[in-house]
Design a protein around this motif. Structure first.
Motif, PDB file in Angstrom:
ATOM      1  N   PHE A 203      40.911  45.813  39.718  1.00 43.93           N
ATOM      2  CA  PHE A 203      40.776  44.817  40.770  1.00 43.93           C
ATOM      3  C   PHE A 203      41.781  45.127  41.874  1.00 43.93           C
ATOM      4  O   PHE A 203      42.947  45.441  41.593  1.00 43.93           O
ATOM      5  CB  PHE A 203      41.046  43.412  40.236  1.00 43.93           C
ATOM      6  CG  PHE A 203      40.070  42.954  39.188  1.00 43.93           C
ATOM      7  CD1 PHE A 203      38.852  42.400  39.554  1.00 43.93           C
ATOM      8  CD2 PHE A 203      40.371  43.085  37.838  1.00 43.93           C
ATOM      9  CE1 PHE A 203      37.947  41.985  38.593  1.00 43.93           C
ATOM     10  CE2 PHE A 203      39.478  42.670  36.871  1.00 43.93           C
ATOM     11  CZ  PHE A 203      38.257  42.111  37.248  1.00 43.93           C
ATOM     12  N   SER A 204      41.352  45.017  43.118  1.00 40.23           N
ATOM     13  CA  SER A 204      42.251  45.239  44.250  1.00 40.23           C
ATOM     14  C   SER A 204      42.022  44.145  45.277  1.00 40.23           C
ATOM     15  O   SER A 204      41.111  43.320  45.151  1.00 40.23           O
ATOM     16  CB  SER A 204      42.017  46.618  44.870  1.00 40.23           C
ATOM     17  OG  SER A 204      40.668  46.742  45.308  1.00 40.23           O
ATOM     18  N   GLY A 205      42.867  44.123  46.307  1.00 40.50           N
ATOM     19  CA  GLY A 205      42.776  43.073  47.314  1.00 40.50           C
ATOM     20  C   GLY A 205      43.249  41.725  46.809  1.00 40.50           C
ATOM     21  O   GLY A 205      42.851  40.682  47.329  1.00 40.50           O
ATOM     22  N   LEU A 206      44.118  41.721  45.796  1.00 42.08           N
ATOM     23  CA  LEU A 206      44.633  40.473  45.228  1.00 42.08           C
ATOM     24  C   LEU A 206      45.750  39.921  46.115  1.00 42.08           C
ATOM     25  O   LEU A 206      46.302  40.635  46.967  1.00 42.08           O
ATOM     26  CB  LEU A 206      45.137  40.734  43.807  1.00 42.08           C
ATOM     27  CG  LEU A 206      44.089  41.332  42.843  1.00 42.08           C
ATOM     28  CD1 LEU A 206      44.728  41.642  41.487  1.00 42.08           C
ATOM     29  CD2 LEU A 206      42.910  40.374  42.676  1.00 42.08           C
ATOM     30  N   PRO A 207      46.102  38.639  45.963  1.00 40.52           N
ATOM     31  CA  PRO A 207      47.145  38.045  46.817  1.00 40.52           C
ATOM     32  C   PRO A 207      48.452  38.820  46.760  1.00 40.52           C
ATOM     33  O   PRO A 207      48.899  39.240  45.681  1.00 40.52           O
ATOM     34  CB  PRO A 207      47.303  36.632  46.229  1.00 40.52           C
ATOM     35  CG  PRO A 207      45.973  36.332  45.612  1.00 40.52           C
ATOM     36  CD  PRO A 207      45.496  37.639  45.066  1.00 40.52           C
ATOM     37  N   GLU A 208      49.057  38.980  47.931  1.00 39.08           N
ATOM     38  CA  GLU A 208      50.283  39.782  48.015  1.00 39.08           C
ATOM     39  C   GLU A 208      51.487  39.052  47.446  1.00 39.08           C
ATOM     40  O   GLU A 208      52.427  39.679  46.971  1.00 39.08           O
ATOM     41  CB  GLU A 208      50.546  40.160  49.474  1.00 39.08           C
ATOM     42  CG  GLU A 208      49.490  41.082  50.069  1.00 39.08           C
ATOM     43  CD  GLU A 208      49.815  41.451  51.499  1.00 39.08           C
ATOM     44  OE1 GLU A 208      50.859  40.979  52.009  1.00 39.08           O
ATOM     45  OE2 GLU A 208      49.051  42.214  52.107  1.00 39.08           O
ATOM     46  N   THR A 209      51.487  37.728  47.532  1.00 39.50           N
ATOM     47  CA  THR A 209      52.650  36.960  47.081  1.00 39.50           C
ATOM     48  C   THR A 209      52.236  35.971  46.008  1.00 39.50           C
ATOM     49  O   THR A 209      51.092  35.491  45.974  1.00 39.50           O
ATOM     50  CB  THR A 209      53.290  36.194  48.247  1.00 39.50           C
ATOM     51  OG1 THR A 209      52.321  35.301  48.813  1.00 39.50           O
ATOM     52  CG2 THR A 209      53.768  37.154  49.326  1.00 39.50           C
ATOM     53  N   GLY A 210      53.192  35.646  45.124  1.00 42.57           N
ATOM     54  CA  GLY A 210      52.952  34.634  44.109  1.00 42.57           C
ATOM     55  C   GLY A 210      52.098  35.141  42.962  1.00 42.57           C
ATOM     56  O   GLY A 210      51.648  36.290  42.933  1.00 42.57           O
ATOM     57  N   THR A 211      51.893  34.261  42.002  1.00 44.42           N
ATOM     58  CA  THR A 211      51.098  34.586  40.814  1.00 44.42           C
ATOM     59  C   THR A 211      49.647  34.191  41.042  1.00 44.42           C
ATOM     60  O   THR A 211      49.352  33.049  41.408  1.00 44.42           O
ATOM     61  CB  THR A 211      51.646  33.840  39.580  1.00 44.42           C
ATOM     62  OG1 THR A 211      53.005  34.224  39.363  1.00 44.42           O
ATOM     63  CG2 THR A 211      50.824  34.167  38.343  1.00 44.42           C
ATOM     64  N   TRP A 212      48.759  35.125  40.848  1.00 43.64           N
ATOM     65  CA  TRP A 212      47.336  34.863  41.012  1.00 43.64           C
ATOM     66  C   TRP A 212      46.667  34.697  39.657  1.00 43.64           C
ATOM     67  O   TRP A 212      47.228  35.047  38.607  1.00 43.64           O
ATOM     68  CB  TRP A 212      46.647  35.984  41.787  1.00 43.64           C
ATOM     69  CG  TRP A 212      47.032  37.383  41.381  1.00 43.64           C
ATOM     70  CD1 TRP A 212      47.839  38.244  42.068  1.00 43.64           C
ATOM     71  CD2 TRP A 212      46.638  38.073  40.177  1.00 43.64           C
ATOM     72  NE1 TRP A 212      47.969  39.434  41.386  1.00 43.64           N
ATOM     73  CE2 TRP A 212      47.235  39.355  40.223  1.00 43.64           C
ATOM     74  CE3 TRP A 212      45.841  37.748  39.092  1.00 43.64           C
ATOM     75  CZ2 TRP A 212      47.085  40.298  39.209  1.00 43.64           C
ATOM     76  CZ3 TRP A 212      45.669  38.672  38.069  1.00 43.64           C
ATOM     77  CH2 TRP A 212      46.287  39.936  38.146  1.00 43.64           C
TER      78      TRP A 212
ATOM     79  N   TYR B 118      42.814  36.183  33.607  1.00 40.88           N
ATOM     80  CA  TYR B 118      43.963  37.087  33.726  1.00 40.88           C
ATOM     81  C   TYR B 118      44.906  36.513  34.774  1.00 40.88           C
ATOM     82  O   TYR B 118      44.458  36.001  35.811  1.00 40.88           O
ATOM     83  CB  TYR B 118      43.524  38.491  34.161  1.00 40.88           C
ATOM     84  CG  TYR B 118      42.427  39.098  33.315  1.00 40.88           C
ATOM     85  CD1 TYR B 118      42.701  39.617  32.053  1.00 40.88           C
ATOM     86  CD2 TYR B 118      41.124  39.157  33.794  1.00 40.88           C
ATOM     87  CE1 TYR B 118      41.691  40.190  31.281  1.00 40.88           C
ATOM     88  CE2 TYR B 118      40.096  39.724  33.033  1.00 40.88           C
ATOM     89  CZ  TYR B 118      40.391  40.232  31.780  1.00 40.88           C
ATOM     90  OH  TYR B 118      39.391  40.784  31.023  1.00 40.88           O
ATOM     91  N   THR B 119      46.191  36.598  34.536  1.00 42.01           N
ATOM     92  CA  THR B 119      47.186  36.201  35.526  1.00 42.01           C
ATOM     93  C   THR B 119      48.119  37.366  35.780  1.00 42.01           C
ATOM     94  O   THR B 119      48.304  38.248  34.929  1.00 42.01           O
ATOM     95  CB  THR B 119      48.008  34.987  35.058  1.00 42.01           C
ATOM     96  OG1 THR B 119      48.664  35.317  33.818  1.00 42.01           O
ATOM     97  CG2 THR B 119      47.116  33.767  34.848  1.00 42.01           C
ATOM     98  N   GLY B 120      48.722  37.385  36.972  1.00 40.76           N
ATOM     99  CA  GLY B 120      49.635  38.468  37.286  1.00 40.76           C
ATOM    100  C   GLY B 120      50.120  38.380  38.718  1.00 40.76           C
ATOM    101  O   GLY B 120      49.871  37.395  39.419  1.00 40.76           O
ATOM    102  N   THR B 121      50.775  39.408  39.155  1.00 38.10           N
ATOM    103  CA  THR B 121      51.272  39.510  40.520  1.00 38.10           C
ATOM    104  C   THR B 121      50.930  40.891  41.054  1.00 38.10           C
ATOM    105  O   THR B 121      50.587  41.808  40.288  1.00 38.10           O
ATOM    106  CB  THR B 121      52.793  39.295  40.572  1.00 38.10           C
ATOM    107  OG1 THR B 121      53.434  40.284  39.746  1.00 38.10           O
ATOM    108  CG2 THR B 121      53.174  37.897  40.090  1.00 38.10           C
ATOM    109  N   GLY B 122      51.016  41.032  42.373  1.00 38.91           N
ATOM    110  CA  GLY B 122      50.701  42.319  42.995  1.00 38.91           C
ATOM    111  C   GLY B 122      49.256  42.378  43.434  1.00 38.91           C
ATOM    112  O   GLY B 122      48.412  41.572  43.026  1.00 38.91           O
TER     113      GLY B 122
END
Length: 774
Positions: free
Chosen positions: A145-154, A169-173
């Motif tokens: 997956f790409s284009g995810l939020p740049e800041t914070g936990t998505w 799924y949760t994560g950052t980046g």
């Protein structure tokens, strides 16, 4: 796939105002809503926390109040309907916007209150993804997956067809890689601020195990030198292993082609076009159609990780017959039995033919000019035309028949004309149909206006009433006047046999603005011409269900799944719509639909209503088996709001006598694109129901007159009447009256013109009748 919207609604009682008089009160409370501005959507809720006369949550009874927008902080955020629905246009920039509104009592417009709704518009694009598909040695796929939020936990949610998360799924980046089992998923991402993206579809599938097709040639059994009944089509499967590992025990398991042979091992990249063979015997029906249809074998085998490989190998085999009979019925306006160039093709019925005295075969063509192919000069045909698609059928005469017709060798196509004459007759018919509605997406209602009479209708008006929970996005006709409840549209010079089509694009609110499983109903009504022979068919309705998934190839019936048995008369019909959509990456040139009707349906009453590709199809009915054949260029579908790559057929049919409360009629269709495997639609189920604890009045025990009615409807019964209720076509109670006796008068003067259901209850049970108000 259609885009889906997800809406998070948060109610805030930031301020409270109050207005009252003589015990009547209104309290309008402030609201806060959140929505993704990239896709916009519909918010159902301005009035959910307002209080009218002490009753909270007054959203449903919107006719008791008057709602007025006083100001809006963004022109893309505006009132969608009088019930407090709000439309947020796609592309509204992120930010906080306010909308001030006033709520007044309809019964006393001086009692009002105001409130402010705040719309927190966020911006979160859906994720992008790249997929490494499962292989013969790896059961799962790898998705990046790409284009995810740049800041914070998505949070990434994989959703099932009902939009329920099955994996999170949760994560950052901005990028994440996950191992995911094969399947189809709806995917959304939610950023740290709680802004959810639009939903996108993702398919994690095995690589194509096989590439397979059939090679066909004809064995001229009788040595006639032409295609004949009983000739054999010899078939050989050409199979290629596209994987990087061997596939073992390759063989045919279905298809009905007398398949024999097998391949013990098919190595990577290897093609085998000799080992698996089959045969098909040509029938008279194949010859009449000029095509043996889609012949297929199901090919299976076992590969690396123990999974089964399967594909259908097809061939669309044209018989290339050059001789036959073209059939044309026409409206013989001057009664001379000869088709003049100005006389229109008549398409209000079916051609009927027999071969050598066999059973009747019904043939309907979208262009009214079908061809029956033949290669045997000895076959004898009887040809006739049956007028049956219209209420005016009894006013027409179709006296021309041809008996003992033969098709000589090398004769080409011979045309046979069927002149149709008739008395003056008016009959305007309307239909409305569509498909299931998915929260947060658009859906279509299709309207057909049909002059089934033989006189020009100089002028008329269509009135469309939408379901209150949906909002109109657009109407295909530029003459439509969109109103808060639907639209009106005038029409002129509707010629005999002419059909006009209208498409209504509707926005379905995102959850929780609607609830999965709810039904929504639309109605269409045409003004009734003078001396219309069947005013009851000038009104139609369509009920569908709010579902959590969208199937582009489906089948639906217009009553929405249930029909009160007491409201369904001998002249009423079931209206089925079969939709198809090319979701592949290349065009289709031939579409075929088959439908084996339920044994609870009267196949002889099948009548075509509409098709997306009029003039490019035929419908053949042989007993209860229906087959549509389209010769069209159908490109891939790319836009959910466009008709490109999509099509449909609509037909009506009556149930056989004997249906009762508890009777369930199931129906399924199969759709074929070129030589692709069959797509089996959902099963459309329609159940006849009744009111618990009531019986039905006996036949002819209640009469209603006049019908159509202008002012007062008189009811007469051989049993005592206790009460009368009048419902509009949306199922809303319009009038109710207690009665004591064998007769009643109902004043309908104050009701709007249109179709109504009159429910009569008495000592002898319950009866419902259709009444037209003019």
């Amino acid at each position: 796939m259609l885009k889906k919207l997800h809406l998070i609604a948060v109610t805030a009682f930031c301020s409270m105002a109050f207005s009252s008089a003589f015990g009547q009160t209104i309290v309008a409370n402030d609201d806060t809503f959140s929505i993704n501005g990239n896709v916009g959507g519909y918010i159902n809720g301005l009035r959910l926390n307002d209080v009218v006369n002490g009753i909270p949550g007054n959203q449903a009874s919107c006719n008791t109040t008057i709602l007025t927008v006083l100001s809006s902080g963004n022109p893309g955020i505006y009132l969608a309907n009088d019930c407090g629905g709000i439309t947020v246009d796609p592309g509204v920039q992120a930010g906080a916007y306010t909308l001030e509104y006033q709520l007044c009592l309809a019964s006393n417009p001086n009692i009002c209150d105001t409130a402010v709704a705040t719309f927190n518009v966020c911006s979160q694009l859906p994720p992008q993804f790249s997929i490494v598909s499962p292989t013969c040695t790896a059961e799962n796929g790898v998705v990046t997956f790409s284009g995810l939020p740049e800041t914070g936990t998505w949070t990434i949610d994989l959703l099932n067809s009902w939009q329920t998360p099955i994996t999170t799924y949760t994560g950052t980046g901005t990028q994440s890689t996950q191992v995911i089992a094969p399947g189809y998923y709806n995917v959304r991402v939610t950023n740290a601020e709680g802004c959810a993206s639009a939903i996108v579809g993702m398919s994690v599938n095995y690589l194509q195990e096989f590439d397979a097709f059939l090679i066909a040639d004809v064995n001229d059994i009788d040595g006639s030198g032409s295609i004949s009944v009983g000739d054999i089509i010899n078939l050989t499967a050409s199979i290629t292993n596209l994987l990087d590992c061997p596939i073992q025990n390759v063989h045919a398991i279905d298809g009905g082609l007398n398949a024999t042979g097998s391949i013990s091992v098919l190595n990577p990249g290897q093609t085998d076009n000799t080992s698996i063979t089959g045969t098909y015997t040509i029938t008279q029906e194949d010859i009449n159609n000029g095509n043996a249809g889609f012949l297929w074998m199901g090919i299976t085998g076992t590969y690396g990780n123990g999974q089964n490989a399967y594909i259908k190998a097809f061939v669309d085999f044209s018989l290339d017959i050059e001789n036959g009979m073209q059939l044309i019925a026409f409206l013989d306006e001057n009664n001379n039995g000869v088709k003049e160039s100005s006389e229109p093709v008549f398409n209000g019925g079916d051609f009927v033919y027999t071969v050598n005295g066999g059973s009747n075969v019904s043939l309907y063509s979208g262009n009214g000019e079908p061809v029956i192919y033949e290669t045997n000069p000895a076959n004898l045909y009887n040809l006739s035309y049956q007028v049956n698609n219209i209420a005016c059928a009894g006013e027409y005469t179709s006296a021309t028949t041809y008996t003992g017709v033969t098709v000589a060798a090398l004769s080409g196509i011979t045309t046979y004309y069927f002149p149709i004459s008739g008395q003056e007759c008016n009959d305007v018919k309307v239909f409305v149909y569509g498909s299931n509605a998915v929260p947060g997406t658009t859906t279509n209602n299709y309207i057909t206006l049909y002059n089934a009479g033989n006189q020009v209708v100089a002028a008329g008006t269509l009135t469309y009433t939408k379901d209150p929970s949906l909002s109109i996005v657009s109407v295909s006709s530029p003459y439509a006047n969109i109103t808060p409840t639907g639209f009106t549209c005038g029409y002129i010079d509707l010629q005999p046999g002419e059909v006009r089509y209208y498409n209504v694009l509707l926005l379905v609110p995102a959850l929780p603005g609607v609830t999965l499983g709810d039904t929504v109903t639309a109605t269409i009504e045409s003004t009734v011409p003078d001396m219309d022979i069947a005013p009851e068919n000038n009104t139609a309705s369509f009920t569908t269900t709010i579902t959590g998934s969208y199937d582009p190839n489906d089948k639906a019936e217009a009553h929405g799944g249930t029909i009160p048995v007491e409201s369904f008369g001998a002249d009423d019909v079931l209206t089925y719509m079969i939709r198809f959509e090319n979701t592949g990456n290349g065009p289709a040139n031939h579409v075929r639909i088959t439908d084996a009707l339920s044994n609870l349906l009267d196949a002889s009453t099948v009548r075509m209503v509409a098709s997306s590709h009029n003039g490019s199809y035929t419908l053949t009915r042989n007993g209860a088996n229906l087959e549509w054949n389209f010769s069209i260029y159908l490109p891939p579908s790319t836009d959910p709001e466009s008709s490109t790559g999509k099509g449909y057929v609509v037909f009506t049919v009556k149930p056989l006598p004997g249906y009762a409360a508890g009777t369930i009629i199931n129906n399924t269709a199969e759709i074929y694109f070129d030589t692709n495997p069959a797509i089996v639609t959902n099963t459309s189920s329609t159940e006849f129901t009744t009111t618990a604890g009531t019986a039905a009045f006996g036949k002819n025990m209640v009469t209603a007159y006049p019908n159509p009615v202008t002012d007062v409807l008189t009811l007469s019964s051989t049993a005592e009447i206790k009460s009368v209720e009048v419902y509009n076509v949306l199922g809303q109670l319009s009038l109710s009256q207690n009665v004591s006796g064998n007769a009643a008068t109902i004043n309908m003067q104050g009701l709007q013109n249109g179709m109504y259901l009159v429910k009569v209850t008495g000592d002898n049970g319950l009866k419902t009748m259709k009444v037209m108000k003019e």
